[in-house]
Design a protein around this motif. Structure first.
Motif, mmCIF file in Angstrom:
data_model
loop_
_atom_site.group_PDB
_atom_site.id
_atom_site.type_symbol
_atom_site.label_atom_id
_atom_site.label_comp_id
_atom_site.label_asym_id
_atom_site.label_seq_id
_atom_site.Cartn_x
_atom_site.Cartn_y
_atom_site.Cartn_z
ATOM 1 N N ILE A 276 2.564 1.824 -3.391
ATOM 2 C CA ILE A 276 1.623 2.363 -4.388
ATOM 3 C C ILE A 276 1.340 3.834 -4.094
ATOM 4 C CG2 ILE A 276 -0.756 2.268 -5.204
ATOM 5 C CD1 ILE A 276 -0.654 -0.705 -5.024
ATOM 6 N N SER A 277 1.124 4.147 -2.826
ATOM 7 C CA SER A 277 0.802 5.542 -2.498
ATOM 8 C C SER A 277 1.997 6.451 -2.761
ATOM 9 C CB SER A 277 0.327 5.664 -1.058
ATOM 10 O OG SER A 277 1.405 5.760 -0.178
ATOM 11 N N ARG B 283 -6.589 17.846 -5.199
ATOM 12 C CA ARG B 283 -5.416 17.008 -5.035
ATOM 13 C C ARG B 283 -5.810 15.654 -4.449
ATOM 14 N NH1 ARG B 283 -0.715 19.114 -1.193
ATOM 15 N NH2 ARG B 283 0.340 17.115 -1.041
ATOM 16 N N VAL C 244 -5.938 8.193 -8.971
ATOM 17 C CA VAL C 244 -4.671 7.705 -9.524
ATOM 18 C C VAL C 244 -4.214 6.455 -8.795
ATOM 19 C CG1 VAL C 244 -2.233 8.252 -9.682
ATOM 20 C CG2 VAL C 244 -3.904 9.886 -10.475
ATOM 21 N N GLY C 245 -4.436 6.407 -7.482
ATOM 22 C CA GLY C 245 -4.057 5.216 -6.724
ATOM 23 C C GLY C 245 -4.761 3.987 -7.254
ATOM 24 N N ILE D 136 0.829 -1.207 0.000
ATOM 25 C CA ILE D 136 0.000 0.000 0.000
ATOM 26 C C ILE D 136 0.863 1.257 0.000
ATOM 27 C CG2 ILE D 136 -1.664 1.308 1.364
ATOM 28 C CD1 ILE D 136 -2.846 -1.327 2.247
ATOM 29 N N VAL E 127 2.494 10.627 -10.726
ATOM 30 C CA VAL E 127 1.393 10.554 -11.686
ATOM 31 C C VAL E 127 0.404 11.699 -11.463
ATOM 32 C CG1 VAL E 127 -0.426 9.101 -12.585
ATOM 33 C CG2 VAL E 127 1.652 8.059 -11.752
ATOM 34 N N SER E 128 -0.020 11.871 -10.212
ATOM 35 C CA SER E 128 -0.996 12.945 -9.961
ATOM 36 C C SER E 128 -0.352 14.307 -10.186
ATOM 37 C CB SER E 128 -1.548 12.831 -8.545
ATOM 38 O OG SER E 128 -0.591 13.204 -7.598
ATOM 39 N N GLU F 209 -1.295 16.940 6.032
ATOM 40 C CA GLU F 209 -0.589 18.167 5.674
ATOM 41 C C GLU F 209 -1.480 19.386 5.915
ATOM 42 O OE1 GLU F 209 0.865 19.124 1.568
ATOM 43 O OE2 GLU F 209 1.834 17.231 2.088
ATOM 44 N N ALA G 40 -6.493 1.199 -1.552
ATOM 45 C CA ALA G 40 -5.934 1.474 -0.223
ATOM 46 C C ALA G 40 -4.773 2.462 -0.334
ATOM 47 C CB ALA G 40 -5.479 0.176 0.427
ATOM 48 N N GLY G 41 -3.933 2.275 -1.368
ATOM 49 C CA GLY G 41 -2.811 3.193 -1.565
ATOM 50 C C GLY G 41 -3.282 4.609 -1.838
ATOM 51 N N GLY G 42 -4.345 4.706 -2.643
ATOM 52 C CA GLY G 42 -4.911 6.027 -2.920
ATOM 53 C C GLY G 42 -5.418 6.698 -1.667
ATOM 54 N N ARG H 121 -2.246 16.600 -13.012
ATOM 55 C CA ARG H 121 -2.919 17.819 -12.562
ATOM 56 C C ARG H 121 -2.600 19.001 -13.476
ATOM 57 N NH1 ARG H 121 -2.770 17.455 -7.379
ATOM 58 N NH2 ARG H 121 -0.564 17.122 -7.639
ATOM 59 N N ARG I 152 -4.394 6.080 1.315
ATOM 60 C CA ARG I 152 -3.208 6.409 2.128
ATOM 61 C C ARG I 152 -2.606 7.740 1.678
ATOM 62 N NH1 ARG I 152 -0.402 7.661 5.241
ATOM 63 N NH2 ARG I 152 1.496 6.822 6.155
ATOM 64 N N ALA I 153 -2.461 7.883 0.337
ATOM 65 C CA ALA I 153 -1.900 9.137 -0.196
ATOM 66 C C ALA I 153 -2.807 10.306 0.162
ATOM 67 C CB ALA I 153 -1.732 9.032 -1.706
ATOM 68 N N LEU J 62 -7.719 13.504 -6.957
ATOM 69 C CA LEU J 62 -6.802 12.986 -7.973
ATOM 70 C C LEU J 62 -5.977 11.839 -7.414
ATOM 71 C CD1 LEU J 62 -6.400 13.884 -10.836
ATOM 72 C CD2 LEU J 62 -4.401 15.130 -10.133
ATOM 73 N N GLU J 63 -5.526 11.986 -6.173
ATOM 74 C CA GLU J 63 -4.701 10.931 -5.574
ATOM 75 C C GLU J 63 -5.505 9.652 -5.413
ATOM 76 O OE1 GLU J 63 -1.439 13.581 -3.159
ATOM 77 O OE2 GLU J 63 -3.358 13.091 -2.247
ATOM 78 N N VAL K 210 1.923 7.161 -6.471
ATOM 79 C CA VAL K 210 0.792 7.996 -6.884
ATOM 80 C C VAL K 210 1.272 9.422 -7.163
ATOM 81 C CG1 VAL K 210 -1.255 9.143 -5.964
ATOM 82 C CG2 VAL K 210 -1.072 6.689 -5.820
ATOM 83 N N ARG L 4 -2.424 11.308 3.743
ATOM 84 C CA ARG L 4 -1.185 12.058 3.975
ATOM 85 C C ARG L 4 -1.393 13.531 3.616
ATOM 86 N NH1 ARG L 4 3.186 9.645 0.739
ATOM 87 N NH2 ARG L 4 2.947 7.720 1.902
ATOM 88 N N PHE M 20 -5.634 -3.097 -3.435
ATOM 89 C CA PHE M 20 -4.418 -2.488 -2.884
ATOM 90 C C PHE M 20 -4.265 -1.058 -3.395
ATOM 91 C CE2 PHE M 20 -2.349 -6.673 -1.792
ATOM 92 C CZ PHE M 20 -2.235 -6.374 -0.461
ATOM 93 N N GLY M 21 -4.564 -0.882 -4.679
ATOM 94 C CA GLY M 21 -4.451 0.456 -5.258
ATOM 95 C C GLY M 21 -5.389 1.437 -4.590
#
Lengths: 249, 97
Positions: free
Chosen positions: A170-171, B43, B50-51, A167, A177-178, B94, B82-84, A182, B86-87, B46-47, A174, B90, B79-80
């Motif tokens: 992958i994150s 943002r 994209v994830g 995970i 790409v983003s 912020e 979940a990764g998205g 954008r 996660r991003a 998109l994350e 990301v 984050r 998984f993707g």
């Protein structure tokens, strides 16, 4: 086209993004001088004009051009210090060049008959990839293997860590790409919208006044968007740089 | 010296006007914040997307390698996602700072 014989309603909003060679016919090679190369060159000349000839005199009380250059410089400088700290200043030249290239590309793209090179994923993707690779390499150089602890969450139970690893990786991927989608997406969308409205204006006769007002409004919005997108690209570069300099925060 | 005196008066009024302008300028940051929070929203979206896309592409690639069409696609899409998330989280963290 769907309209058939009445081909006056023939809007091709994406045609403006076609890359075509300027001085030769036929295929595109890596050395072919295209409209994209031309506008990149113009952006480069604009930057040189602003920062080399604009501040050549170096007056204590700046003139018009010099104040523009100084304001832009101080703006980016402050952004780097605010987000990445004093350590980030080492990488200020790179971030500043990125900001200027994107800003000039975006703003020049708003001129009629111009070409917006930042609307291509090929361009923004390379810019984002350069940031991604250099930030990752920097993270490894600065922190060594400890940088990998970003992906190996030691606070989680051991059985879960491989799952979290996937995970996290992958994150992490990301981001570039983003980062690139954008900028290119915003540029492409705005320009395509303007072209679509312009196509409406072309077939509506006297009623064209409505789409023309819409174009003016969208154009005003685009003026805002192009600057903000340059700003966002730069600020995210600073954020990623900060993550590489101080991992674990 | 009258001219000197007059100049001082002018300078004072200039200072007054400058501080007026500065007081007006101090009100502008909220406007800036609206823009930046809209940007944050875009943002995050998109994350997230994209994830998921990255996960799906990874899954398709692995399936192509091992000839197990839907298995890795399903696993990596999850998984993707979940990764998205996660991003996105984050980015949200912020925003909190």
């Amino acid at each position: 086209m769907a309209t058939g014989s009445e081909s006056s309603f023939d809007i091709r909003p994406m045609d403006q993004f076609i890359i075509s060679p300027l001085f030769s016919e036929g295929d595109l090679n890596w050395y072919t001088f295209t409209n994209q190369s031309l506008w990149m060159l113009i952006a480069l000349l604009g930057i040189i004009g602003l920062f080399v000839f604009g501040i050549r005199k170096g007056d204590v009380v700046p003139g018009r051009i010099q104040s523009i250059a100084e304001v832009v410089y101080v703006f980016v400088h402050k952004m780097v210090v605010d987000i990445a700290g004093q350590e980030g200043l080492k990488y200020f030249p790179y971030i500043f060049s990125l900001f200027l290239l994107i800003l000039f590309g975006n703003v020049l793209g708003l001129l009629p008959y111009s070409f917006t090179f930042t609307s291509h994923i090929a361009v923004t993707g390379i810019l984002a990839l350069l940031v991604f690779v250099s930030v990752t390499v920097l993270g490894f150089i600065r922190n060594g293997v400890r940088f990998l602890s970003l992906f190996w969450i030691s606070s989680a139970p051991l059985a879960l860590r491989p799952v979290l690893l996937v995970i996290e990786v992958i994150s992490y991927f990301v981001r570039p790409v983003s980062h690139s989608i954008r900028l290119a997406g915003n540029m492409m969308a705005g320009h395509a919208v303007i072209k679509v409205f312009a196509g409406f204006a072309g077939v509506m006769g006297l009623g064209a006044i409505a789409p023309i007002f819409a174009i003016v409004a969208v154009y005003g919005l685009e003026m805002l968007v192009v600057v903000i997108q340059a700003y966002v690209f730069t600020i995210l570069t600073c954020v990623y740089l900060n993550d590489a300099l101080h991992p674990g925060h | 010296m009258p001219s000197q005196h007059k100049k001082n008066g002018e300078l004072e009024s200039l200072g007054q006007r400058l501080s007026n302008v500065k007081a007006k300028g101090a009100k502008s940051p909220p406007d800036n914040k609206v823009i930046s929070s809209a940007n944050m929203g875009w943002r995050m979206i998109l994350e997230l997307v994209v994830g998921m896309l990255l996960g799906i592409l990874l899954g398709l690639g692995l399936d192509y390698l091992f000839d197990t069409r839907p298995v890795f696609l399903i696993i990596m899409a999850l998984f993707g996602f979940a990764g998205g998330v996660r991003a996105m989280m984050r980015t949200a963290k912020e925003l909190d700072k």
